[in-house]
Design a protein around this motif. Structure first.
Motif, PDB file in Angstrom:
ATOM      1  N   GLU A 115       0.829  -1.194   0.000  1.00 50.13           N
ATOM      2  CA  GLU A 115       0.000   0.000   0.000  1.00 50.13           C
ATOM      3  C   GLU A 115       0.870   1.253   0.000  1.00 50.13           C
ATOM      4  OE1 GLU A 115      -0.493  -2.716   1.749  1.00 50.13           O
ATOM      5  OE2 GLU A 115      -2.429  -3.379   0.992  1.00 50.13           O
ATOM      6  N   GLU A 116       1.927   1.229   0.828  1.00 50.86           N
ATOM      7  CA  GLU A 116       2.820   2.386   0.864  1.00 50.86           C
ATOM      8  C   GLU A 116       3.577   2.532  -0.455  1.00 50.86           C
ATOM      9  OE1 GLU A 116       4.451   2.978   5.263  1.00 50.86           O
ATOM     10  OE2 GLU A 116       4.729   0.967   4.485  1.00 50.86           O
ATOM     11  N   ALA A 117       3.951   1.396  -1.033  1.00 55.78           N
ATOM     12  CA  ALA A 117       4.630   1.457  -2.336  1.00 55.78           C
ATOM     13  C   ALA A 117       3.706   2.110  -3.365  1.00 55.78           C
ATOM     14  CB  ALA A 117       5.029   0.049  -2.786  1.00 55.78           C
ATOM     15  N   LEU A 118       2.415   1.783  -3.288  1.00 52.14           N
ATOM     16  CA  LEU A 118       1.454   2.395  -4.218  1.00 52.14           C
ATOM     17  C   LEU A 118       1.329   3.901  -3.963  1.00 52.14           C
ATOM     18  CD1 LEU A 118      -0.575   2.061  -6.494  1.00 52.14           C
ATOM     19  CD2 LEU A 118      -2.280   1.309  -4.824  1.00 52.14           C
ATOM     20  N   MET A 119       1.416   4.284  -2.685  1.00 53.71           N
ATOM     21  CA  MET A 119       1.381   5.723  -2.378  1.00 53.71           C
ATOM     22  C   MET A 119       2.572   6.431  -3.034  1.00 53.71           C
ATOM     23  SD  MET A 119       0.404   5.847   1.648  1.00 53.71           S
ATOM     24  CE  MET A 119      -0.534   4.513   2.372  1.00 53.71           C
ATOM     25  N   LEU A 120       3.748   5.825  -2.918  1.00 52.91           N
ATOM     26  CA  LEU A 120       4.941   6.455  -3.499  1.00 52.91           C
ATOM     27  C   LEU A 120       4.812   6.533  -5.020  1.00 52.91           C
ATOM     28  CD1 LEU A 120       7.843   4.939  -1.343  1.00 52.91           C
ATOM     29  CD2 LEU A 120       6.487   6.992  -0.932  1.00 52.91           C
ATOM     30  N   LYS A 178       1.722  11.793  -9.852  1.00 54.39           N
ATOM     31  CA  LYS A 178       1.051  13.096  -9.716  1.00 54.39           C
ATOM     32  C   LYS A 178       2.027  14.253  -9.571  1.00 54.39           C
ATOM     33  CE  LYS A 178      -3.403  11.600  -8.426  1.00 54.39           C
ATOM     34  NZ  LYS A 178      -4.472  11.477  -7.487  1.00 54.39           N
ATOM     35  N   LYS A 179       3.210  14.001  -9.009  1.00 51.20           N
ATOM     36  CA  LYS A 179       4.106  15.117  -8.741  1.00 51.20           C
ATOM     37  C   LYS A 179       5.483  14.963  -9.390  1.00 51.20           C
ATOM     38  CE  LYS A 179       3.978  17.091  -4.641  1.00 51.20           C
ATOM     39  NZ  LYS A 179       3.437  18.420  -4.902  1.00 51.20           N
ATOM     40  N   GLY A 180       5.651  13.885 -10.128  1.00 52.02           N
ATOM     41  CA  GLY A 180       6.923  13.701 -10.843  1.00 52.02           C
ATOM     42  C   GLY A 180       8.105  13.378  -9.943  1.00 52.02           C
ATOM     43  N   ILE A 181       7.847  12.952  -8.708  1.00 51.05           N
ATOM     44  CA  ILE A 181       8.961  12.644  -7.796  1.00 51.05           C
ATOM     45  C   ILE A 181       9.623  11.335  -8.235  1.00 51.05           C
ATOM     46  CG2 ILE A 181       9.561  12.104  -5.393  1.00 51.05           C
ATOM     47  CD1 ILE A 181       7.226  13.828  -4.488  1.00 51.05           C
ATOM     48  N   LYS A 182      10.939  11.334  -8.273  1.00 50.98           N
ATOM     49  CA  LYS A 182      11.641  10.100  -8.689  1.00 50.98           C
ATOM     50  C   LYS A 182      11.758   9.135  -7.504  1.00 50.98           C
ATOM     51  CE  LYS A 182      13.698  11.571 -12.780  1.00 50.98           C
ATOM     52  NZ  LYS A 182      14.800  11.579 -13.690  1.00 50.98           N
ATOM     53  N   LEU A 183      11.746   7.859  -7.833  1.00 56.59           N
ATOM     54  CA  LEU A 183      11.756   6.831  -6.783  1.00 56.59           C
ATOM     55  C   LEU A 183      13.035   6.003  -6.844  1.00 56.59           C
ATOM     56  CD1 LEU A 183       8.059   5.520  -7.028  1.00 56.59           C
ATOM     57  CD2 LEU A 183       8.963   7.361  -5.574  1.00 56.59           C
ATOM     58  N   ILE A 184      13.769   6.015  -5.751  1.00 56.24           N
ATOM     59  CA  ILE A 184      15.021   5.251  -5.688  1.00 56.24           C
ATOM     60  C   ILE A 184      14.907   4.139  -4.644  1.00 56.24           C
ATOM     61  CG2 ILE A 184      17.498   5.361  -5.120  1.00 56.24           C
ATOM     62  CD1 ILE A 184      16.877   6.773  -7.737  1.00 56.24           C
ATOM     63  N   ARG A 220      15.032  -2.108  -7.550  1.00 50.89           N
ATOM     64  CA  ARG A 220      15.302  -1.715  -8.946  1.00 50.89           C
ATOM     65  C   ARG A 220      16.129  -2.788  -9.659  1.00 50.89           C
ATOM     66  NH1 ARG A 220      13.997  -0.655 -13.619  1.00 50.89           N
ATOM     67  NH2 ARG A 220      15.480   0.468 -14.922  1.00 50.89           N
ATOM     68  N   ALA A 221      17.139  -3.311  -8.975  1.00 49.09           N
ATOM     69  CA  ALA A 221      17.960  -4.361  -9.603  1.00 49.09           C
ATOM     70  C   ALA A 221      17.086  -5.574  -9.929  1.00 49.09           C
ATOM     71  CB  ALA A 221      19.097  -4.757  -8.666  1.00 49.09           C
ATOM     72  N   PHE A 222      16.204  -5.923  -9.017  1.00 49.92           N
ATOM     73  CA  PHE A 222      15.321  -7.074  -9.210  1.00 49.92           C
ATOM     74  C   PHE A 222      14.319  -6.795 -10.338  1.00 49.92           C
ATOM     75  CE2 PHE A 222      11.853  -9.932  -7.302  1.00 49.92           C
ATOM     76  CZ  PHE A 222      12.418 -11.083  -7.831  1.00 49.92           C
ATOM     77  N   GLN A 223      13.800  -5.562 -10.348  1.00 52.50           N
ATOM     78  CA  GLN A 223      12.830  -5.174 -11.372  1.00 52.50           C
ATOM     79  C   GLN A 223      13.441  -5.275 -12.776  1.00 52.50           C
ATOM     80  OE1 GLN A 223      11.798  -0.872 -11.500  1.00 52.50           O
ATOM     81  NE2 GLN A 223       9.690  -1.571 -11.228  1.00 52.50           N
ATOM     82  N   LEU A 280       9.686  -7.721  -4.285  1.00 59.55           N
ATOM     83  CA  LEU A 280       8.827  -8.142  -5.392  1.00 59.55           C
ATOM     84  C   LEU A 280       7.630  -7.201  -5.523  1.00 59.55           C
ATOM     85  CD1 LEU A 280       8.006 -10.005  -7.671  1.00 59.55           C
ATOM     86  CD2 LEU A 280       7.038 -11.587  -6.008  1.00 59.55           C
ATOM     87  N   GLY A 281       6.981  -6.888  -4.401  1.00 56.84           N
ATOM     88  CA  GLY A 281       5.840  -5.967  -4.434  1.00 56.84           C
ATOM     89  C   GLY A 281       6.249  -4.612  -4.993  1.00 56.84           C
ATOM     90  N   VAL A 282       7.362  -4.079  -4.497  1.00 55.27           N
ATOM     91  CA  VAL A 282       7.832  -2.765  -4.959  1.00 55.27           C
ATOM     92  C   VAL A 282       8.163  -2.827  -6.443  1.00 55.27           C
ATOM     93  CG1 VAL A 282       9.661  -1.036  -4.730  1.00 55.27           C
ATOM     94  CG2 VAL A 282       8.678  -2.077  -2.679  1.00 55.27           C
ATOM     95  N   ALA A 283       8.832  -3.904  -6.866  1.00 52.54           N
ATOM     96  CA  ALA A 283       9.223  -4.033  -8.283  1.00 52.54           C
ATOM     97  C   ALA A 283       7.990  -4.058  -9.186  1.00 52.54           C
ATOM     98  CB  ALA A 283      10.049  -5.296  -8.483  1.00 52.54           C
ATOM     99  N   LEU A 284       6.883  -4.615  -8.685  1.00 46.44           N
ATOM    100  CA  LEU A 284       5.670  -4.690  -9.508  1.00 46.44           C
ATOM    101  C   LEU A 284       4.867  -3.388  -9.462  1.00 46.44           C
ATOM    102  CD1 LEU A 284       4.466  -8.298  -8.560  1.00 46.44           C
ATOM    103  CD2 LEU A 284       5.496  -7.585 -10.724  1.00 46.44           C
ATOM    104  N   ILE A 285       4.901  -2.710  -8.323  1.00 41.91           N
ATOM    105  CA  ILE A 285       4.025  -1.548  -8.140  1.00 41.91           C
ATOM    106  C   ILE A 285       4.671  -0.242  -8.602  1.00 41.91           C
ATOM    107  CG2 ILE A 285       2.872  -0.146  -6.354  1.00 41.91           C
ATOM    108  CD1 ILE A 285       2.632  -2.887  -4.763  1.00 41.91           C
ATOM    109  N   CYS A 286       5.978  -0.101  -8.361  1.00 43.35           N
ATOM    110  CA  CYS A 286       6.622   1.200  -8.585  1.00 43.35           C
ATOM    111  C   CYS A 286       7.415   1.242  -9.890  1.00 43.35           C
ATOM    112  CB  CYS A 286       7.575   1.521  -7.443  1.00 43.35           C
ATOM    113  SG  CYS A 286       6.762   1.684  -5.856  1.00 43.35           S
TER     114      CYS A 286
END
Ligand code: SF4
Ligand code: SF4
Ligand code: FES
Length: 776
Positions: free
Chosen positions: A334-339, A345-351, A356-359, A540-546
């Protein structure tokens, strides 16, 4: 060779005259349990070998008395659970178990959930026919967490069995007790099975396998979990509470990508202090096995009494000017979806480095294979009979992957190939049919090519792979070709299902794309199926959502990571946020399962969702995001409160849901030519945590004490001295040296569990780096 099989044939059986369906070849006890029929049993552990220590599970099958935990069902079998003779045996067994068992239930930690108490009542033991002089049995502290009270031990051997068959440490065993001998006259006068069980009981006790007073083990605590009486307890829990005072909160362990089922068990800290405290973690140990971090690393909460409005206002300001959010995988879906929403919506980059390596790796694999996700989960790996591992330090990276590798050897008469540059002395002890290759760093492609050479249908191979198979990979990877070929014939005998686990070394690798292609080739040309170990908790969740970025500059919010403005669940940031044991939400685990976790401890501060409500828009609660997780990535549009969280009696996991996956035909892949010269030479450091440490939260927990230090094999540690400076290309680090007596070779391990140490910066896009190490 067939793929990993999960569909079993069913047979019809009758238990006490009622017809049931059972899996062909299943033990009668498991078949009964799957059909919700109760058969008394103490020693048997699902997923482990039967030991016949208790004999309580006696039943009559087709007119013959058998032990239901090791007799298998057959078509048309008629089973009677209770006959007068069996009831007499069982009652005598419980009387025997009660002989000399100390009457200390009032203070015993197991009271209220003790199987000795339960079966004594169940079998209506209200008198005692037997006696024998007792012998002194010592209590021992086997490790910093384990306390063994031999006086309470009923020698059911569950602890030794789980340690060997599931965990793989085999750190404890039965040994001679030196108890008084039974009166020979009892042999003919008491029920036969009860006599044999008692005879054995008098002779045995449990002790560390290494012959010392201390277990050299991974301190996982599974032996404590499975002990039916109060003989094995954690020292920290001992005498702190009654079991019935504890409230069980079903949750998902937040420490690694196994995402194991746990219960946080809580009650008020004391009579004066009514704040809830976690007293222990328990689990459904028949179906899931925890590691030491999951079992003992629970007190990482962020106690916040009130909302800090000033800090919150600054957080809103920070989010409004933020260009980057730096976060890690200890985060809910849920938090990953928020990010991700902030990005959109705001163009913020996600690190998020590890996700990321897994994605990237998943997307290379997806392109080459046509599969949206890896094809196996780790339960299927456990059901295979030939298991291979490439690119993971199995003992340290992921407990479930390690347990699967071990369990295949112990339960499925399996075989295994283990490829890893860091020599490990534990893995070869899992079974007789294991070959290990401590290959050069960088030669992971050769390991995959060797698997292709062994298992692929040559006609299905792309020419770019076929052209490379002349090489003697066994020799290249450090093995003895003639010896290997001989043992391979034995290893492959009667093997039907082949599983390959791959890990983080491949995602952080200069040839990651080529490695992903080779994995796709393995799947399209052979019956080997692949499971991937996500690097951290919810990678895995982050790689799929973000939609993650490779790099970014500008004003940075750190979410449990470094940044210009830091949100921290460790209580050391500019704004507090709740820790995982204070949050509701879901996690996506290595088994491709989305599982719910619940609030164990109260939290009175602000959450990421509160920030979202101010900065963009958001539902009232975090779990309002659950039905909006991306369905095109396999998530389901379901409300959090409708997610199930348990197991059936047949052991079927009913927690959350499985991600849905898709497969399409892929175009023929073209792989790069393997270059031997890619191997790293010289002093090499490996980014790898010690067992039980995964992140800042395990580090915060008081029962997890493995240090942030350099870990080395005994020989290497001796050569290095007590403290060293490790120079990387981009910086240096000074660490104490700790001996890991199961490591072999010269590569040293540098942990990454402390986010403040910025270890990812030093290692960059690889888990291995050449370094200069100097004693200081
Ligand atoms: S310590 Fe517990 S689990 Fe181990 S043999 Fe004794 S009673 Fe059984
Ligand atoms: S703590 Fe784990 S590894 Fe150690 S003896 Fe118990 S089951 Fe075995
Ligand atoms: S459960 Fe079958 S012998 Fe103990």
């Amino acid at each position: 060779m067939s793929e990993v099989q999960t569909v079993e044939n069913m047979v019809s059986i009758k238990i006490d005259g009622i017809e049931y369906k059972a899996k062909e070849g299943e033990y009668i006890l498991n078949a009964a349990r799957a059909n919700d029929v109760f058969i008394p049993a103490i020693c048997y552990l699902t997923r482990c070998s039967p030991t016949l220590a208790c004999r309580l599970c006696l039943v009559e099958a087709d007119g013959k008395q058998v032990y239901s935990c090791n007799a298998r069902v057959k078509e048309g079998m008629e089973i009677t659970v209770d006959t007068p003779a069996i009831l007499e045996e069982r009652r005598a067994m419980m009387e025997v178990y009660d002989v000399n068992h100390p009457l200390q239930c009032g203070v015993c930690d197991q009271s209220g959930e003790c199987e000795l108490q339960n079966y004594t009542l169940e079998l209506q033991v209200d008198s005692q026919s037997y006696s024998i002089p007792d012998t002194k049995r010592e209590t021992k502290n086997w490790s910093s967490v384990l306390h063994y009270d031999a006086g309470l031990c009923i020698v059911c051997e569950r602890c030794t069995t789980v340690c060997k068959d599931m965990i793989g440490d085999a750190a404890i065993k039965t040994t001679k007790r030196g108890g008084a001998s039974l009166d020979k006259g009892l042999k003919g006068s008491m029920p036969k099975d009860a006599y044999s069980m008692w005879n054995k009981l008098q002779k045995s006790i449990i002790a560390p396998s290494n012959g010392t007073e201390h277990t050299n083990c991974s301190d996982c605590g599974e032996c404590v979990a499975v002990c039916p009486v109060g003989a094995l307890v954690s020292r920290d829990f001992q005498y702190t509470t009654n079991a019935w005072d504890l409230k069980k909160i079903p949750a998902t362990c937040a420490h690694c990508s196994s995402g194991c089922q746990i219960y946080y068990e809580t009650k008020p800290a004391s009579i004066e202090d009514r704040t809830q405290k976690i007293f222990r973690i328990s689990n459904e140990w028949n179906y899931v096995s925890l590691c030491g971090a999951g079992r003992f690393g629970y007190d990482f909460e962020n106690r916040v009494a009130t909302k800090d409005e000033e800090a919150f206002a600054k957080a809103i300001e920070a989010f409004n000017k933020a260009k980057v959010i730096h976060f890690n995988s200890t985060i809910t879906n849920e938090e990953a979806l928020m990010l991700q929403t902030l990005k959109e919506k705001k163009g913020i980059k996600l690190i998020n480095r590890e996700a990321r390596a897994f994605q990237r790796f998943l997307s290379f694999y997806n392109k080459a294979s046509g599969n949206s996700l890896y094809t196996l989960d780790f339960k299927q790996v456990m059901a295979s009979d030939f298991v291979m591992s490439v690119g993971s330090s199995l003992r340290n990276d992921n407990p479930n992957a390690r347990y699967a590798f071990n369990n295949v050897q112990k339960m499925n008469k399996g075989a295994g190939l283990y490829f890893h540059p860091v020599g490990d002395m534990l893995v070869p002890t899992f079974g007789k049919n294991i070959e290990t290759f401590a290959h050069k760093v960088g030669h992971e492609e050769a390991a995959l090519l060797m698997i292709i050479k062994l298992f692929a249908d040559q006609d299905k191979l792309p020419s770019s792979v076929k052209d490379q198979l002349e090489t003697d990979f066994v020799a290249l990877l450090g093995g003895d070709t003639a010896k290997f070929e001989k043992s391979l014939t034995k290893m492959l005998k009667k093997k039907e299902s082949f599983a390959l686990m791959v890990g983080e070394d491949l995602y952080f690798h200069p040839k990651a794309e080529n490695l992903a292609k080779l994995i796709a080739v393995i799947e399209t040309s052979s019956s080997v199926r692949v499971a991937m170990i996500p690097p951290k908790t919810n990678s895995l969740g982050v790689a799929l959502i973000c939609d993650l970025d490779d790099s970014a500059d500008g004003y940075t919010i750190g979410y449990n990571e470094t940044g210009d403005f830091r949100l921290s669940a460790l209580g050391d940031g500019d704004l507090d946020i709740p820790a995982m044991n204070q949050q509701e939400g879901t996690l996506t685990n290595m088994h491709k399962r989305v599982t719910p976790t619940n609030v164990a401890l109260e939290y009175h501060g602000y959450t990421l969702n509160d920030i979202m409500r101010e900065v963009v828009s958001a539902p009232k609660y975090t779990i309002g995001w659950t039905p909006h997780l991306p369905t095109d990535k396999g998530f389901q549009a379901v409300e959090f409160d409708s997610l199930p969280n348990g197991y059936t009696n047949a052991g079927v996991e009913n927690r959350g849901y499985l991600l849905s996956t898709t497969s399409t035909d892929a175009e023929e892949v073209s792989v790069d030519k393997f270059e031997e010269s890619i191997a790293l030479e010289g002093d090499i450091a490996y980014r790898c945590n010690p067992q039980r440490q995964f992140n800042d939260f395990t580090d915060k927990a008081h029962q997890i004490f493995e240090e942030f230090a350099l870990y080395a094999s005994p020989a290497r540690a001796e050569a290095l001295g007590k403290k060293v400076e490790i120079e990387f290309e981009s910086g240096s680090l000074t660490l104490d040296v700790i001996v890991d007596d199961r490591m072999e070779g010269d590569i040293v391990a540098v942990p990454d569990f402390k986010s403040s140490a910025n270890i990812y910066e030093l290692f960059g896009e690889s888990r291995y780096q050449t370094v200069t190490i100097k004693e200081v």
